[in-house]
Design an enzyme around this catalytic site. Structure first.
Site, short mmCIF file in Angstrom:
data_model
loop_
_atom_site.label_atom_id
_atom_site.label_comp_id
_atom_site.label_asym_id
_atom_site.label_seq_id
_atom_site.Cartn_x
_atom_site.Cartn_y
_atom_site.Cartn_z
N ASN A 1 -0.47 -5.34 2.04
CA ASN A 1 -1.22 -4.15 2.46
C ASN A 1 -2.39 -3.98 1.50
OD1 ASN A 1 -2.18 -1.63 3.09
ND2 ASN A 1 -0.32 -0.51 2.48
N LYS B 1 -4.74 -1.87 1.60
CA LYS B 1 -5.16 -0.47 1.47
C LYS B 1 -6.69 -0.37 1.59
CE LYS B 1 -0.94 0.49 -1.04
NZ LYS B 1 -0.23 1.26 -2.05
N HIS C 1 2.95 5.14 6.31
CA HIS C 1 2.89 4.86 4.87
C HIS C 1 2.88 6.17 4.09
CE1 HIS C 1 1.51 3.44 0.99
NE2 HIS C 1 1.88 2.24 1.37
N GLU D 1 1.24 7.12 1.64
CA GLU D 1 -0.10 7.65 1.34
C GLU D 1 -0.64 8.44 2.53
OE1 GLU D 1 -1.69 3.88 0.11
OE2 GLU D 1 -0.40 3.97 -1.66
N GLU E 1 9.84 2.13 1.00
CA GLU E 1 8.92 2.21 -0.14
C GLU E 1 9.14 3.54 -0.86
OE1 GLU E 1 5.27 -0.56 0.48
OE2 GLU E 1 4.79 1.43 1.22
N GLY F 1 2.53 1.53 -6.68
CA GLY F 1 1.34 1.48 -7.54
C GLY F 1 1.61 1.92 -8.96
N SER G 1 5.51 -1.89 -6.16
CA SER G 1 5.33 -2.68 -7.39
C SER G 1 6.02 -4.05 -7.32
CB SER G 1 5.81 -1.88 -8.61
OG SER G 1 5.03 -0.70 -8.76
P1 13P Z 1 2.12 -1.58 -4.75
O1 13P Z 1 2.68 -2.97 -4.48
O2 13P Z 1 0.73 -1.62 -5.28
O3 13P Z 1 3.07 -0.78 -5.53
O4 13P Z 1 1.99 -0.87 -3.31
C1 13P Z 1 3.08 -0.85 -2.46
C2 13P Z 1 2.64 -0.34 -1.15
O5 13P Z 1 2.35 0.84 -0.99
C3 13P Z 1 2.55 -1.31 -0.04
O6 13P Z 1 2.39 -0.65 1.18
#
Ligand code: 13P
Length: 252
Positions: free
Chosen positions: A9, A11, A94, A96, A164, A170, A209
């Site tokens: 992803n 983003k 997601h 976010e 997640e 992140g 992560s």
């Molecule tokens: P990270 O791998 O940067 O922690 O992000 C995970 C994520 O949100 C994938 O959709």
């Protein structure tokens, strides 16, 4: 589908030009294929170029979001029938989007059904906050997200689920393999309660992560079929290293 699934992803990173290069580089290094389902999810604006960059390789492309309605006065939005001409997968729900854009389970449920109706494979993300986990309600929060987002679904054959935990995204602090396995087992029983035996075939991925050093510890868990990777998918070498380590576990 073969269950090992690694999804990148990206983003809100990459421009159309750099996305094209990243997609091309990943597809060149992974040209052998046979490493499970590898999906990359660039920003909408780059989907067409990335799809062209990986054409002829085993890499598949997904979008990062979709609107529930098929068309209409929704300025700035992109619908499932639009995406279905370009890509095979779409991320929905997601964390976010849930937190930064206040998306409810009900709204996400509309995205899931719209995606399935358009022939897309939705990657439904669920996960608890740190507050939920500390309060001991992680499993109930995640099961309720899952079932609410699947409220209108009868056929889960094209569905993927990504667990997640919000606190692991992140942060460099991945969940432990045991926490992920425990949650994944709870997700599988929630899926079974809603969809019976068909739930067995739903690929369940861990995200938060993930990197080349920890991916194997997740994939060794009985209920984890793959990974949803954020930051480490933005560099071709590091994403390919994750895929390579993942395939070693699949080959065991
Ligand atoms: P990270 O791998 O940067 O922690 O992000 C995970 C994520 O949100 C994938 O959709």
């Amino acid at each position: 589908m073969n269950r090992l699934t690694i999804i990148g992803n990206w983003k809100m990173n990459t421009t159309p030009e750099s996305a094209h290069i990243l997609g091309y580089n990943i597809s060149k290094i992974l040209s052998d294929g046979g490493m499970g389902n590898i999906v990359i999810c660039p920003p909408h604006i780059s989907l067409d170029r990335v799809a062209q960059a990986v054409a002829g390789s085993s890499i598949r492309v997904g979008a990062q979001d979709v609107h529930p309605e098929p068309s209409g006065a929704f300025t700035g939005e992109v619908s499932a029938p639009m995406l279905a001409e370009l890509v095979e997968f779409v991320i929905v729900g997601h964390s976010e989007r849930r937190t930064l854009f206040a998306e409810s389970d009900e709204f996400i449920a509309g995205k899931v059904t719209a995606s399935i109706e358009a022939g897309l494979k939705p990657i439904l993300c669920v996960g608890e906050s740190l507050e939920d986990r500390r309060a001991g309600r992680a499993e109930s929060v995640v099961s309720s997200q899952l079932l609410a987002c699947l409220a209108n679904v009868t056929d889960v054959s094209s569905l993927l689920v990504a667990y997640e935990p919000v606190w692991a995204i992140g942060t460099g602090e991945a969940a432990t393999p045991q926490i992920s396995q425990d949650m994944m087992s709870s997700i599988r029983s929630a899926l079974r309660s809603g969809f019976g035996d068909a739930a067995h075939a739903v690929p369940c991925l861990y995200g938060g992560s993930v990197n080349a050093d920890n991916v194997q510890s997740f994939l060794r868990q009985p209920d984890i079929d793959g990974a949803l990777v954020g930051g480490a998918s933005l560099d071709a070498e590091s994403f390919v290293a994750i895929v390579a380590r993942a395939s070693e576990v699949a080959a065991d």
